[in-house]
Design an enzyme around this catalytic site. Sequence first.
Site, PDB file in Angstrom:
ATOM      1  N   ASP A  18       0.854  -1.190   0.000  1.00 33.58           N
ATOM      2  CA  ASP A  18       0.000   0.000   0.000  1.00 33.58           C
ATOM      3  C   ASP A  18       0.894   1.245   0.000  1.00 33.58           C
ATOM      4  OD1 ASP A  18      -2.049   1.805   0.226  1.00 33.58           O
ATOM      5  OD2 ASP A  18      -3.070   0.752   1.846  1.00 33.58           O
TER       6      ASP A  18
ATOM      7  N   ASP B 201      -3.727   2.675  -5.354  1.00 35.56           N
ATOM      8  CA  ASP B 201      -2.538   2.682  -4.494  1.00 35.56           C
ATOM      9  C   ASP B 201      -2.375   1.401  -3.673  1.00 35.56           C
ATOM     10  OD1 ASP B 201      -4.701   3.032  -2.856  1.00 35.56           O
ATOM     11  OD2 ASP B 201      -3.921   4.772  -1.780  1.00 35.56           O
ATOM     12  N   GLU B 202      -3.066   0.348  -4.051  1.00 35.69           N
ATOM     13  CA  GLU B 202      -3.057  -0.882  -3.254  1.00 35.69           C
ATOM     14  C   GLU B 202      -2.901  -2.102  -4.157  1.00 35.69           C
ATOM     15  OE1 GLU B 202      -5.857  -3.006   0.177  1.00 35.69           O
ATOM     16  OE2 GLU B 202      -6.658  -1.421  -1.097  1.00 35.69           O
TER      17      GLU B 202
END
Length: 409
Positions: free
Chosen positions: A9, A103-104
């Site tokens: 993350d 973003d993960e």
Amino acid sequence: MNRTILHMDLDTFFVSVERKHDNRLNNKPVLVGGVGDRGVVAACSYETRGFGIHSGMSMKMARMLCPEATVIRGDGGMYSNESKVVSEIISQTVPIFEKASIDEFYADLSGMDKFHDSYKMSLELRDRIKRESGLPISFGLSTSKIVSKVATGEAKPDNQKKIEVGEEKMFLAPMPVQKIPMVGDKTNKVLYNMGIKYVKTIQEMPVEVMAQVLGKNGILLWNRANGLDNSPIIPFHERKSISNERTFGKDTGDMRRMREMIRAMGENLAYQLRSGNKLTSCVSVKIRYSDFNTFSKQVKIPYTSADHVLIPKIEQLFDQLHNRRMMVRLVGVNFSDLVTGNHQINIFDDSEERLNLYQAMDHIRDKYGTDDRGNSIISWATTLGIPNISSMGNPFNGDPPIIPAHRNA
């Protein structure tokens, strides 16, 4: 065989990207989101969290809590490009990965220990991402997606954590139940009323009790609390476009009907974007006349999945295209140049009321399905008898009202 699942993350992603491009923001309180009083916080730096600020909060409230914070409107295109850089690095390193959001990421490293230590490999991947992207990133490593995700949260900021095989329950036990993904405010309230504050309590309860209280979700929650999660890694493939078109049963010249049709297509495609965590930057409309001559027109726009941005563009393109005094056989709408990213990116333009409206409309679609008869969400929901839907007016003109009734539709 035990799986080895890596979760990564990017820390405070929007803020980190802004700091990468302007190092004067380093170590200062930063808010990213809608800059007006009616805007919403899309992301906040760690320096602001001590003031009680969190994503999704109204920007007006956040600025009152931390008046010294730098407020930035944000750039969805820039964030998408930075995310692509990280995605490319991961794709070059691991055999299979899933992009859960902008973003993960998840990666399946099962069996890699025969050739290379999985934890060492994860460290090397994290170091490479930081070096080549210039962005901080944290990771968790365990036997499942859920435990790895929680481990990442515990590792932040800019760190890593490995949960050894057999230690999953012990790791989760002392945590508040809100740490388990899927436990939102409503579920947390139910658990609190049962006297359940920590994961250990769920671990010690019979699964039947959880099922009796929360149904299938109770079983899922019990499994997650015990570190049991076999959900697979969904391989990442960037979808380039989505489209919808309709051939009329009988050629038509009814402008009102055609405009209603393309509006409904646009609404359903925008809903698909939000459901799939996608954004589009290119809108096109197609018309086929009764003589089978087909014309199309497109326009580039900032990345979005918002109806109030997309629908006016669709209607504008249709009005530009429909310039022949001839019956129409087919109309179609296409969204292309798709990138991964959720509606959070559009918070830079949206008011809190508008976001509530989208959540309400998407909830209606989730419950009742999408309409395939060419009706817009307003007219379709009205025919279903959903309370207050007809009083919404045009959701694409100005800021719509909050409609609490739809949350329980």
